[in-house]
Design an enzyme around this catalytic site. Structure first.
Site, PDB file in Angstrom:
ATOM      1  N   CYS A 129       0.905  -1.074  -0.022  1.00 26.88           N
ATOM      2  CA  CYS A 129      -0.077   0.005  -0.121  1.00 26.88           C
ATOM      3  C   CYS A 129       0.885   1.343  -0.107  1.00 26.88           C
ATOM      4  O   CYS A 129       0.296   2.179  -0.673  1.00 26.88           O
ATOM      5  CB  CYS A 129      -0.911   0.021   1.197  1.00 26.88           C
ATOM      6  N   HIS A 284      -2.018   1.746   6.854  1.00 23.86           N
ATOM      7  CA  HIS A 284      -2.573   1.435   5.573  1.00 23.86           C
ATOM      8  C   HIS A 284      -2.221   3.009   4.918  1.00 23.86           C
ATOM      9  O   HIS A 284      -2.405   4.071   5.368  1.00 23.86           O
ATOM     10  CB  HIS A 284      -3.930   0.973   5.590  1.00 23.86           C
ATOM     11  N   ASN A 305      -8.969   3.666  -2.662  1.00 23.27           N
ATOM     12  CA  ASN A 305      -8.242   2.241  -1.966  1.00 23.27           C
ATOM     13  C   ASN A 305      -7.706   1.616  -3.221  1.00 23.27           C
ATOM     14  O   ASN A 305      -8.001   1.878  -4.259  1.00 23.27           O
ATOM     15  CB  ASN A 305      -9.152   1.643  -0.997  1.00 23.27           C
TER      16      ASN A 305
END
Length: 357
Positions: A129, A284, A305
């Site tokens: 990520c 994240h 995302n």
């Protein structure tokens, strides 16, 4: 013998107490392992969220994680905390309060000519990520500043930055990703792909999630690695005041943000997320593309995302704005694109350059 009994009794008592403590520790370890091997998606969490009138968001069994354990989900959360000593050396960007910002902003419509802004990708099983948030934001900024619709390579950053950025699929440092762009650049997705025509082709798409090896060679033999590199001219943090974050996005494009993830976040479907229930699982990184306010008066950030479109609201989510929800406003990093190595001539910008609308 009788005189020694009190000492013996005391010793046996201590031994029994120690045995109980060890049993408790082992039980906690077993429970922890049991937790990691359990399913991340739980009907009890969905019920608790959806029956809570103050939650402000809706939960669901997202297909993306239908077969994931808590441990597998946790592995996706690849943001490592930046060492404090390094943070003190990073410039912090602020913006003058004179700029009038709109109440609602969406980078997808503000720069509709930039197709990368609206892409929803999939990091697979890899804890990449930190690389996705950086590469996606820089790709968008090349389009916003220079009119170039290009997708840059997550694999380049993930495989070739090495220890400087962290541990590849086992996590990394978002700020160091932006420093990599400054000093080493990043090739295009076409040169070094993470995806193929049907989705994720990267080794990290498999449950074993290995970090790819750095090959420094384009998959297309007609392309040269070095000439495919795109650079940034800066790497900086944005001040945590929501105004400064909004001004940065409004003037220069999407940014990379990091936040703390709890168990309930895996169940997000719609609405404005705020943590309600569940244990903390990790950090994240994602791409922040806009903001707004709901009809009920809840201020939010709009975020893309990289868990594909089967998760959340077609791959996007909203999170409460102005309260540093889950630390979302405390770790915003970005940089400006460079004209270095570009094939065609573009208007040059310096470190303070903007792409104001």
């Amino acid at each position: 013998m009788a005189a020694g009994q009190p000492g013996l009794v005391k010793f046996l008592f201590c031994l029994a107490t120690l045995s109980i403590l060890l049993a408790q520790v082992n039980a906690e370890k077993s429970l922890s392992q049991l937790k990691l091997n359990s399913h991340i998606l739980q009907n009890s969490i969905i019920k608790e969220i959806n029956e809570n009138p103050n939650a402000g968001w809706q939960a669901a069994m997202n297909p993306r994680f239908s077969n994931f354990t808590v441990g597998q989900f946790k592995h996706l959360l690849g943001v490592k905390p930046t060492p404090h000593g390094e943070l003190t050396q990073v410039p912090i960007k602020t913006h003058p309060k004179s700029l009038k910002l709109p109440e609602k902003f969406d980078a997808r419509t503000a720069w509709s000519q930039c197709s990368t802004i609206g892409r929803i990708l999939d990091q697979g099983h890899c804890g990449s990520c930190w690389a996705f948030g950086a590469v996606e934001s820089l790709s968008d900024r090349f389009c916003i500043h220079f009119g170039m619709n290009i997708s840059l390579s997550v694999n380049d950053l993930l495989a070739c930055c090495g220890f400087m950025c962290g541990a590849g699929c086992n996590g990394g440092y978002p700020m160091f990703a932006w420093r990599y762009f400054m000093h080493h650049g990043v090739v295009t997705e076409e040169c070094y792909p993470y995806f193929d025509d049907i989705g994720c082709s990267h080794p990290g798409c498999e449950p074993e999630y290995p970090t790819p090896k750095c090959v420094r060679k384009c998959v297309n033999g007609n392309q040269m690695w070095r000439s495919s590199k795109h650079y940034s001219v800066s790497a900086y943090r944005v001040d945590s005041d929501p105004y400064n974050i909004m001004a940065e996005i409004y003037k220069n494009g999407p940014v990379e943000v990091s936040f703390t993830v709890y168990e309930d976040f895996a169940h997000y479907k719609s609405g404005v997320y705020k943590h309600v229930t569940g244990d903390v699982l990790g950090g994240h990184a994602v791409k922040l593309i806009g903001w707004g306010t709901t009809d009920d008066g809840e201020d939010y950030w709009l975020i893309a995302n990289q868990w594909n479109r089967s998760w959340g609201d077609d791959g996007y989510f909203k999170i409460r704005r102005g309260t540093n929800e889950c630390g979302i406003e405390g770790d915003v990093v970005t940089g400006l694109p460079s004209t270095k190595n570009l094939v065609r001539k573009v208007v040059s910008v310096d470190d303070s350059g903007d792409a104001s609308l």
